[in-house]
Design a protein around this motif. Structure first.
Motif, short mmCIF file in Angstrom:
data_model
loop_
_atom_site.label_atom_id
_atom_site.label_comp_id
_atom_site.label_asym_id
_atom_site.label_seq_id
_atom_site.Cartn_x
_atom_site.Cartn_y
_atom_site.Cartn_z
N GLU A 96 0.83 -1.20 0.00
CA GLU A 96 0.00 0.00 0.00
C GLU A 96 0.87 1.25 0.00
N GLU A 97 1.97 1.22 0.75
CA GLU A 97 2.87 2.37 0.82
C GLU A 97 3.48 2.67 -0.55
N TYR A 98 3.81 1.63 -1.27
CA TYR A 98 4.34 1.77 -2.63
C TYR A 98 3.34 2.50 -3.52
N PHE A 99 2.08 2.04 -3.52
CA PHE A 99 1.05 2.67 -4.34
C PHE A 99 0.64 4.03 -3.80
N ASP A 100 0.69 4.21 -2.48
CA ASP A 100 0.44 5.53 -1.89
C ASP A 100 1.46 6.54 -2.39
N ALA A 101 2.74 6.13 -2.49
CA ALA A 101 3.79 7.03 -2.97
C ALA A 101 3.54 7.43 -4.43
N VAL A 102 3.11 6.48 -5.25
CA VAL A 102 2.79 6.79 -6.65
C VAL A 102 1.62 7.77 -6.70
N LYS A 103 0.57 7.46 -5.96
CA LYS A 103 -0.63 8.30 -5.94
C LYS A 103 -0.31 9.70 -5.43
N ARG A 104 0.50 9.77 -4.39
CA ARG A 104 0.87 11.07 -3.80
C ARG A 104 1.65 11.91 -4.81
N GLU A 105 2.57 11.30 -5.55
CA GLU A 105 3.36 12.03 -6.54
C GLU A 105 2.45 12.60 -7.63
N VAL A 106 1.49 11.80 -8.08
CA VAL A 106 0.55 12.25 -9.12
C VAL A 106 -0.35 13.36 -8.56
N ASN A 107 -0.89 13.16 -7.36
CA ASN A 107 -1.77 14.18 -6.76
C ASN A 107 -1.02 15.47 -6.45
N ASP A 108 0.25 15.37 -6.06
CA ASP A 108 1.04 16.58 -5.80
C ASP A 108 1.20 17.42 -7.06
N LYS A 109 1.32 16.78 -8.19
CA LYS A 109 1.48 17.51 -9.45
C LYS A 109 0.14 18.05 -9.96
N PHE A 110 -0.90 17.22 -9.95
CA PHE A 110 -2.15 17.58 -10.62
C PHE A 110 -3.27 18.00 -9.68
N GLY A 111 -3.17 17.67 -8.42
CA GLY A 111 -4.24 17.99 -7.47
C GLY A 111 -5.28 16.90 -7.41
#
Length: 186
Positions: free
Chosen positions: A25-40
């Motif tokens: 989950e942490e792995y996918f959370d990191a991916v999701k966080r990176e995408v959300n940080d860029k696009f909101g």
């Protein structure tokens, strides 16, 4: 009736805090966080693909700021720099709106489910053949081909270097398996 089709052709690199082998989950959370940080978190996506390469984790997104806009942008992230690569027209079925085909990460994509389907796919392979070096090669979130949002699905590819083979799985948005191709493992 026209079908909605999105081609994921480009990928970009991001750094993740967890090892990819566990696809936690942490792995996918990191991916999701990176995408959300860029696009909101209010951004819409026509697709998301996470691929593991020798260079690291690679992610491809088709992003749209506005669900009414008939175009998505493919972005690439490498070495801490985001780049817009190309624009992709969105083709919706007759009498449907683009927002019927797009999704928001925080509304539809559950990192627990992403982690679980990778683990389930690996377990299924191990139950059928003796192999120990299974790892996530690719996980893609695919949009529906109709306005029925329950048709959004995940495609998972598990790879074994020792067997030099890939194993393909498809899951519904709720994480239930609907198709598996084990490439002649019997």
């Amino acid at each position: 009736m026209k079908k909605f089709f999105v081609v994921f052709a480009l990928v970009f690199m991001i750094s993740c805090n967890s090892k990819q082998e566990d696809a936690s989950e942490e792995y996918f959370d990191a991916v999701k966080r990176e995408v959300n940080d860029k696009f909101g978190i209010m951004s819409y996506f026509a697709g998301l693909t996470v691929t593991e390469t020798a260079q690291g984790t690679v992610v491809s997104v088709l992003h749209s700021n506005n669900a009414l806009h008939l175009e998505a942008n493919c972005y690439v992230y490498a070495n801490g720099i985001w780049k817009e690569m190309y624009k992709q027209p969105l083709k919706a079925l007759l009498n449907n709106k683009p927002e019927d085909f797009l999704f928001k990460l925080d509304e539809k994509i559950d990192t627990y489910t992403l982690s679980k389907i990778v683990k389930d796919a690996k377990k299924d392979i191990r139950d059928k053949i003796d192999v120990s070096d299974l790892k996530l090669y690719q996980l893609a979130v695919r949009p529906p081909q109709s306005s029925n949002f329950t048709n959004i699905h995940y495609e998972v590819i598990i790879k074994s270097d020792s067997l030099q083979r890939q194993f393909n799985y498809q899951y519904n948005i709720d994480g239930t398996l609907y198709d598996a191709e084990l490439n002649n493992t019997e």
